[in-house]
Design an enzyme around this catalytic site. Sequence first.
Site, PDB file in Angstrom:
ATOM      1  N   LYS C  83      26.153  48.751  43.876  1.00 56.75           N
ATOM      2  CA  LYS C  83      26.202  47.953  45.095  1.00 56.75           C
ATOM      3  C   LYS C  83      24.794  47.626  45.565  1.00 56.75           C
ATOM      4  O   LYS C  83      23.812  48.161  45.098  1.00 56.75           O
ATOM      5  CB  LYS C  83      26.934  48.732  46.203  1.00 56.75           C
ATOM      6  CG  LYS C  83      28.447  48.640  46.061  1.00 56.75           C
ATOM      7  CD  LYS C  83      29.046  48.092  47.339  1.00 56.75           C
ATOM      8  CE  LYS C  83      30.317  47.319  47.065  1.00 56.75           C
ATOM      9  NZ  LYS C  83      30.931  46.805  48.262  1.00 56.75           N
ATOM     10  N   HIS C 133      37.169  31.934  38.859  1.00 55.98           N
ATOM     11  CA  HIS C 133      37.149  32.423  37.481  1.00 55.98           C
ATOM     12  C   HIS C 133      37.254  31.179  36.596  1.00 55.98           C
ATOM     13  O   HIS C 133      38.275  30.906  35.978  1.00 55.98           O
ATOM     14  CB  HIS C 133      38.348  33.353  37.269  1.00 55.98           C
ATOM     15  CG  HIS C 133      38.273  34.174  36.020  1.00 55.98           C
ATOM     16  ND1 HIS C 133      37.274  34.021  35.084  1.00 55.98           N
ATOM     17  CD2 HIS C 133      39.074  35.165  35.552  1.00 55.98           C
ATOM     18  CE1 HIS C 133      37.479  34.885  34.098  1.00 55.98           C
ATOM     19  NE2 HIS C 133      38.569  35.591  34.362  1.00 55.98           N
TER      20      HIS C 133
END
Lengths: 429, 218, 313
Positions: C83, C133
């Site tokens: 992260k 996507h």
Amino acid sequence: MSRTFVIKGARILGAQPADLLLRDGVIAEVGTGLDAAGAEVVDADGLVALPGLVDLHTHLREPGREDAETVETGTRAAARGGYTAVHAMANTHPVADTAGVVEQVWRLGREAGYCDVHPVGAVTQGIAGKQLAELGAMADSAARVRVFSDDGHCVSDAMIMRRALEYVKAFDGVIAQHAQEPRLTEGAQMNEGEVSARLGLPGWPAVAEEAIIARDCLLAAHVGSRLHVCHVSTAGSVEILRWAKSKGWRVTAEVTPHHLLLDDALVAGYDPVYKVNPPLRTAEDVAALREALADGTIDAVATDHAPHPAEAKETEWDCAAMGMIGLETALSVVQEAMVETGLLDWAGVADRMSFRPARIGRLTGQGRPLEAGSPANVVLYDPAPRTVVDPSQFASKSRNCPFAGLELPGRVVATFLRGRPTVLEGKLQ
Amino acid sequence: MNAAFRPAEPAAPRPAEGADGDAGHKAVLEAPDIRRALTRIAHEILERTKGAEDVVLLGIQTRGVTLARRLAARLEEVEGRPVPWGSLDVTMHRDDLRMRPARALGRTDLPAGGIDDRVVVLVDDVLFSGRTVRAALDALNDLGRPRAVQLAILVDRGHRELPIRADYVGKNLPTSKRETVRVLLAENDGRDAVLLGPAASPPPGPARRPAADRGAGR
Amino acid sequence: MKRHLISAADLSRDDALLVLDTAEELAQIADRSIKKLPTLRGRTVVNLFYEDSTRTRISFEAAAKRLSADVINFSAKGSSVSKGESLKDTALTLEAMGADAVVIRHGASGAPHRLAGWVRGSVINAGDGTHEHPTQALLDAFTMRRRLGDLEGRKVTIVGDVLHSRVARSNVLLLNTLGADVTLVAPPTLLPVAVDSWPCSVSYDLDAVLPKSDVVMMLRVQRERMNAAYFPTVREYSRRYGLDAERLAKLPEHAIVMHPGPMNRGVEIAAEVADSPRSTITEQVANGVSARMAVLYLLLGGSEPAIGAEVPA
Ligand SMILES: [Zn+2]
């Protein structure tokens, strides 16, 4: 030994040029052809004189996040922006929920000396929303707290909110609510709408703000207390405030500079410099907020100056920190959004950025008219130049400025805090 | 398997430089010359391969495919039986890919019998540096193992950069390196001609669609 | 210069057709004994996967290897860098490695946009959060075109959790670019509030839409959505929005059934439907390699990319 200044030919609140004599911390005289022995002369030809600006909503980050900002760096930024008083939000580490912490922040402000720092006290202990903080102790402390807020979090429990509103009546306090219904905004990343749908970011719906504002207005009316609504961001919120004010209820509200100028289309590139809470809304919301600030439905401009270190923003959008810095650009943004558009004149700017916020915060030595006898809190502002915003020049410790690279009008030439210049010729003193 | 999606419209003829106007371009071969050259090549193939029994013609995209189809027709006329032919796109094997934006691919279509143990005759319009033929040999390598590979070319303009030579040549055309040679074929360009032009015009942009003749070999 | 493929909106109609045509040519290679082309020799493709998706990663890896690219798999999932600043740090590492393309899969919407600002190579979005996507949409369009021909005017129905689906977002954009008519079918809770701004129609009634569909694409529905009150029970969801044999029978003769996988058999799609000859689910996997080869070739094969967006859309 305090210095004496004669400001020559300033347009007071944008009106005809006049001179101001600042002596012993007060405005000694206003008129033409003023002079005084030993006075330093400030040529204010073409400059607008405004009362020192008052911010109701500043995150100074000290104690706890001195890597992002300190009281000293934050108040230097404030002075450069024309502010002579800021309200330091309570969401520090530790939280400003005791007399001890608020007095510490207040004292740091005095020591730095760039502008008055009025700590905001937390409404609930640890801003956890469960138990009231010692509101009376903070009110009675040296910091004389009058504004209470869990900002960053909403006082979402209706019963706690009611009690808080009632309780602060005893010392004429006000609850400044960060209006955000928590369940409707779980994981929220940006304004819910066309852009969020396209970007696949969880939405922060306008109704989550509006529902809380409506509830709180009703509560404030019911118990006869003062409510202040932080960073109003939607057209719907404006409608509710307009209605509440029409009833004569004691409700005030603020809007941030960024909500007056920017909209959620900017999020399209996923640059977290545009990530803020409440989020940037639509262009229609921006228009409604400007109108509401112009007609007084919204009382004040408050920066919600929220500094963050670079690494908190140089990330993916969803784990980036929320917030923007704004002290050093507020007046320019307001000029761009409100003055250049003809919605406010300079008297209106003085009202929304100094007189009214001082009144809401119950500050007696700030937000006074520029007349003889008032404390010498004065900004000299040149509305003419247009420059590209360059955060590397800022006094703030942080650089998370959404206006970077934008061309904005105006420049703060001088700021006087009780007769002492904190900024002169555009430079910090 | 792929028949369903094949676009119905034929590949649009590419306006060849100088096709109209031909300013500064000189036709060195006209339609009858090209016809004669192909006929001669066809006979040479029959001679060299002893009746073209195992021959597979593979045209290199784009105009080589047209030439291969014409040659196949000539051979069939003479031999009275179909000669398998197909197309070969060498784009992915070129050594100059990085010098231009990625371009659309042409079709590689082998005749049903494949190329293993056959005599593959590669067919192209112009032989210049030899790099296209080098790419074609590489491409063939991935497709099977021919018994032999030969090369038929309409125009050999010289200036080889690789040790490659043609087995069948329609015309040897001495050129300077800066000149351009452009083969026009009726199926692709609306008419038959070989044009010799002065200096090269700037390289064309990326081909947006496969300009190749998509005729399937049979 | 064009550079990235982050959103299906990065592709013009010409771009999209070029990818599909190229994929068609490259699909032949899958049938050969030698499945390798030298085209991307010397190019480095990094697969940067912050989420587990073995299928997508393998598909990209096979595509890159068939074009002879050097492939580096960088799985950030579960490592200490998962992260925050790590994406930038990782980007700088990839820069140092000289990555020509970075294929990124990430749980955060917009992560490929961020990456694109930090690396010089092409960024290919292999799925970001609930955003897009695009290569999935390309392989879906490729699959549809192989089965049905030109997509102009074809009616494509996408059913299920549109709100959280990157596949749906990319498909709506790409199919619209290619001239198909898309209808989204979902419970209103699983559609974005501003879905009316999308270039498609919306219906809440699957049975009404099926007889007019050339393609039905079923989206995966996560059971956990039930806990956030998106729908009452899995049983009710599958009764109203699932594709079973009875509903399959309502489709026109030629219509096909698609699913981006992984499937929840018995939830959004019945097992017998998934296994029926109308289902393209296994073809989709094979076609994925061809579509991704086409994207890699067109972005990396030449002196500069032939498709995509200059700056992230
Ligand atoms: Zn707040």
